[in-house]
Enzyme design. Structure first.
Site, short mmCIF file in Angstrom:
data_model
loop_
_atom_site.label_atom_id
_atom_site.label_comp_id
_atom_site.label_asym_id
_atom_site.label_seq_id
_atom_site.Cartn_x
_atom_site.Cartn_y
_atom_site.Cartn_z
N ILE A 154 5.92 -3.59 -7.63
CA ILE A 154 5.13 -2.41 -7.99
C ILE A 154 5.65 -1.20 -7.24
O ILE A 154 5.53 -1.14 -6.01
CB ILE A 154 3.64 -2.65 -7.69
CG1 ILE A 154 3.13 -3.81 -8.57
CG2 ILE A 154 2.83 -1.38 -7.95
CD1 ILE A 154 1.72 -4.22 -8.30
N ARG A 155 6.25 -0.26 -7.96
CA ARG A 155 6.87 0.90 -7.31
C ARG A 155 7.60 0.42 -6.07
O ARG A 155 7.45 0.94 -4.96
CB ARG A 155 5.80 1.95 -6.94
CG ARG A 155 5.25 2.73 -8.14
CD ARG A 155 4.11 3.66 -7.76
NE ARG A 155 4.42 4.45 -6.58
CZ ARG A 155 4.96 5.68 -6.59
NH1 ARG A 155 5.22 6.27 -7.72
NH2 ARG A 155 5.19 6.30 -5.46
N HIS A 175 5.17 -8.83 -4.25
CA HIS A 175 3.80 -9.09 -3.78
C HIS A 175 3.33 -10.52 -4.08
O HIS A 175 2.59 -10.72 -5.04
CB HIS A 175 2.83 -8.14 -4.47
CG HIS A 175 3.02 -6.70 -4.13
ND1 HIS A 175 2.55 -6.14 -2.97
CD2 HIS A 175 3.64 -5.70 -4.79
CE1 HIS A 175 2.86 -4.86 -2.93
NE2 HIS A 175 3.53 -4.56 -4.02
N CYS A 198 6.36 -5.19 0.53
CA CYS A 198 6.46 -3.86 -0.08
C CYS A 198 6.36 -2.77 0.99
O CYS A 198 7.30 -2.56 1.75
CB CYS A 198 5.41 -3.71 -1.18
SG CYS A 198 5.72 -2.32 -2.28
N GLU A 235 1.02 -12.00 -2.71
CA GLU A 235 -0.45 -12.03 -2.55
C GLU A 235 -1.16 -11.69 -3.85
O GLU A 235 -2.36 -11.95 -3.98
CB GLU A 235 -0.88 -11.09 -1.42
CG GLU A 235 -0.86 -9.60 -1.74
CD GLU A 235 0.52 -8.97 -1.71
OE1 GLU A 235 1.53 -9.70 -1.58
OE2 GLU A 235 0.60 -7.73 -1.83
N GLY A 281 0.88 -1.16 0.00
CA GLY A 281 0.00 0.00 0.00
C GLY A 281 0.91 1.21 0.00
O GLY A 281 2.05 1.11 -0.44
N GLU A 282 0.43 2.34 0.52
CA GLU A 282 1.31 3.50 0.65
C GLU A 282 1.85 3.53 2.07
O GLU A 282 1.09 3.73 3.01
CB GLU A 282 0.55 4.79 0.32
CG GLU A 282 0.71 5.21 -1.12
CD GLU A 282 2.17 5.22 -1.58
OE1 GLU A 282 2.46 4.59 -2.61
OE2 GLU A 282 3.01 5.84 -0.91
N SER A 283 3.15 3.36 2.21
CA SER A 283 3.73 3.27 3.56
C SER A 283 3.53 4.56 4.34
O SER A 283 3.35 4.53 5.56
CB SER A 283 5.21 2.91 3.48
OG SER A 283 5.93 3.92 2.82
N ARG A 327 12.77 3.44 -0.36
CA ARG A 327 11.43 3.43 -0.94
C ARG A 327 11.50 3.67 -2.43
O ARG A 327 12.36 4.40 -2.91
CB ARG A 327 10.58 4.55 -0.32
CG ARG A 327 10.13 4.28 1.09
CD ARG A 327 9.29 5.44 1.59
NE ARG A 327 8.10 5.60 0.76
CZ ARG A 327 7.44 6.75 0.60
NH1 ARG A 327 7.86 7.83 1.20
NH2 ARG A 327 6.38 6.80 -0.17
#
Lengths: 200, 301
Positions: free
Chosen positions: A140-141, A177, A84, A179, A52-54, A111
Site C-alpha cells: 500500500i503506497r 503488510h 512499510c 498484518e 502508517g505515515e512514516s 518512500r
C-alpha cells in the site's frame, strides 16, 4: 519459550496499523504492549514498527522522546520488525527524503516508490525462510529497498529484482503488510528471532 | 536467498482500498486549500490532506454551489507533499469521481460538504479502483455507503461549524447500534437490517465481529485537541479536521496539537499539555440557530 513466559512484544502505537499487529501477536501467544512513551520500552523482548505515515510517526517519536531511547535499545540488540513505514523508520538511508529516522539498518529505502494509491497492489511472493506456499503480500503506497548494505539478506524480491523484505541480524523489514492478512508466518519468524535473543 | 516470481499483481482490490484507511488510523486528515497549507499540515504531522477550494466554514459563509476542486489545485497540492492526498466529489457526481481517479488522488471523499449532484443516489463506488470515504450519521447510513463500496466511513457531524455536538451525536448513534446489534439473536438480524435500511450481509458481519467492516473516523466540527480526543474516546479511529485548523489563530500549532491529542487521546495530561497557550480556535456556530436548509448533514442518506 512459552512454557516460561510469553514474549513481550512492543507495537509502536503512535499512529497506523497497530491493532492488526496486536491481533497477530495475540494469536501467536505473545504478549503485545502498546508503545507510545519511552517508559513503555521497559521489559520488551522485541518491537514491531507498524505501517502508517512514516513522517507522522517520526515526528511523534521526536516530540514524545521515543526516538533516542528506542534507537539505543535497537543498537543494544533488541529485535525489531518494521512493516512499510516501519521499514522506512529503521533504514539508515532515505535518499533525498529528510525526516526523523532510527537509522539502525543498513539499507537505502525509497518512500512511496510505486506511485499513488492506484498503484498499490497485492501479489504472491516467495519469501526466503518460510515453509509452505507463497506469501500473499499487500503493498500500500509501499516503499522499496534500493540498496542492501553488507550483512543484509534479502528475503523477498519482486520479479524485477527489487528487494521488498530483508533481514540484518535481529532486524527484519518488509515493504508489505502481513498484518492485514491471516498468514502469521512472518510474525512467527520474528517471534523466533525474539525468542533466540532472549535465550542468548 | 529469495527467488523472483512472475505472478501478476492485482490492483484496486477491496483489501487495498480498506488497507490504506487502516494505515491512516490514529491520525489526523486536514483540509487544505493551497499547496502552502498542505506543507503546513504535513509538517505538523497530518497523515493525509484533503485538497479543496474552500474550507466548509467558507462554503457555509459564501453560499453558492460547491463543486469538486479545480484539477490544477489538486495537482499542485499533490506535488507539494509526500503524504496521501484526498479530494472531494459531490454526492452522486460519478464524473467528478472519474476525474479525481484520473488525477491520481489517493482517496475520494463523496461529501455532503459539496452541493449534492444527485438527491436519490450515491456513486457506485465498487466501479472505481480508487477508494472512497463517505459520511454517515448512524449505522444504517454507514452500511448503505459500505454496500455501495465505501472503504472508509466518517461521521458527518456538521462541517464548518467548529461545533462538535453533531459529530458526537453521530458517533454515539453508530457505536450504540453496533453494541445493540452485537447482542442480538441470529433470528433478529433480518428485522434489524430492515429497520436500519442496511444490507443484511453487512448487518450479519457487524453482528459477528462487533465492528464496522471498514475504518471509522470522526469529522464535522472538530476544532480543538480536546474535541479530537473526545471523538477518539467515543470510538473514532482517527480524525478529519476541516475548518478547525486554518480558521484558528495559529494553524501550525493547532495542527500539531490536534495530532498529539489524537495519538495520546487516553492521556488527559498530554492532551492538556498540547492544548496549552494555543490561542483562539475557530469561532464556531451554534447549530440550533441554523436554518434547516443550511444543515449539511441532512444531504444524502
Amino acid at each position: 519459550m512459552s512454557e516460561v513466559r510469553p514474549l513481550r512484544i512492543g507495537v509502536l502505537a503512535l499512529q497506523g496499523g497497530v491493532v492488526e499487529h496486536i491481533a497477530m501477536l495475540r494469536q501467536l501467544g505473545a504478549e503485545p504492549v502498546e508503545v507510545r512513551l519511552p517508559e513503555h520500552l521497559e521489559g520488551l523482548d522485541g518491537i514491531i514498527l507498524p505501517g502508517g505515515e512514516s513522517t507522522t510517526i517520526g515526528k511523534l517519536m521526536v516530540e514524545f522522546g521515543l526516538l533516542d531511547p528506542l534507537r539505543s535499545r535497537l543498537q543494544a540488540g533488541m529485535p525489531a520488525y518494521g512493516t512499510c513505514a516501519g521499514m522506512i523508520l529503521l533504514a539508515n538511508d532515505l535518499g533525498a527524503s529528510k525526516q526523523p529516522e532510527l537509522g539502525v539498518m543498513d539499507i537505502r529505502v525509497r518512500r512511496n516508490a510505486f506511485g499513488s494509491q492506484l498503484d498499490s497492489f497485492e501479489q504472491d511472493l516467495e519469501v526466503a525462510g518460510l515453509d509452505g506456499p507463497m506469501f500473499h503480500a499487500v503493498f500500500i503506497r509501499a516503499p522499496i529497498i534500493e540498496r542492501l548494505g553488507g550483512g543484509v539478506e534479502p528475503l523477498a524480491l519482486l520479479e524485477n529484482g527489487t528487494p521488498v523484505a530483508a533481514r540484518q541480524g535481529r532486524l527484519l523489514v518488509s515493504a508489505f503488510h502481513p498484518e492485514l492478512g491471516d498468514d502469521p508466518r512472518i510474525h512467527q519468524l520474528f517471534l523466533e528471532m525474539c525468542a533466540a535473543t532472549v535465550a542468548a | 536467498m529469495a527467488t523472483a516470481n512472475g505472478h501478476v499483481a492485482e490492483k484496486g482490490t477491496w483489501g487495498l482500498k480498506t488497507g490504506l484507511a487502516r494505515m491512516l488510523k490514529g491520525g489526523v486528515i486536514m483540509d487544505v486549500v493551497t499547496a502552502d497549507q498542505a506543507k503546513v499540515a504535513e509538517q505538523a504531522g497530518a497523515v493525509a490532506v484533503m485538497a479543496l477550494e474552500r474550507v466548509p466554514a467558507d462554503i457555509r459563509a459564501q453560499g453558492g454551489v460547491a463543486r469538486m476542486s479545480d484539477p490544477e489545485l489538486i495537482i499542485k497540492i499533490k506535488e507539494s507533499v509526500t503524504i496521501p492526498v484526498m479530494a472531494k466529489a459531490r454526492i452522486g457526481h460519478f464524473v467528478e469521481a472519474q476525474l479525481l481517479q484520473v488525477l491520481g488522488v489517493d482517496y475520494i471523499d463523496e461529501s455532503e460538504v459539496l452541493t449534492p449532484a444527485d438527491e436519490e443516489h450515491h456513486i457506485d463506488k465498487h466501479a472505481f479502483s480508487i477508494p472512497f470515504v463517505c459520511g454517515a450519521r448512524d449505522l444504517g447510513e454507514a452500511l448503505r455507503r459500505i454496500g455501495e463500496g465505501a472503504a472508509m466511513i466518517r461521521t458527518k457531524g456538521e462541517a464548518g461549524t467548529g461545533n462538535i455536538v453533531e459529530a458526537v451525536r453521530h458517533m454515539r448513534a453508530m457505536m450504540n447500534a453496533i453494541r445493540q446489534l452485537k447482542g442480538l439473536q441470529p433470528e433478529q438480524l433480518m428485522a434489524f437490517a430492515r429497520d436500519l435500511g442496511a444490507p443484511y450481509e453487512l448487518v450479519r458481519q457487524v453482528h459477528e465481529t462487533g465492528n464496522l467492516p471498514v475504518v471509522n473516523f470522526a469529522a464535522g466540527g472538530v476544532a480543538t485537541p480536546a474535541d479530537a480526543a473526545l471523538m477518539m474516546q467515543l470510538g473514532a479511529e482517527g480524525v478529519f479536521v476541516g475548518s478547525g485548523i486554518f480558521k484558528s489563530s495559529d494553524p501550525a500549532r493547532f495542527a500539531r496539537a490536534i495530532v498529539q491529542a489524537t495519538t495520546h487521546y487516553q492521556d488527559p495530561a498530554r492532551v492538556a499539555e498540547a492544548s496549552r497557550g494555543l490561542g483562539e480556535p475557530m469561532r464556531g456556530l451554534e447549530i440550533s440557530t441554523l436554518p434547516h436548509a443550511e444543515l449539511l448533514a441532512a444531504r444524502g442518506n
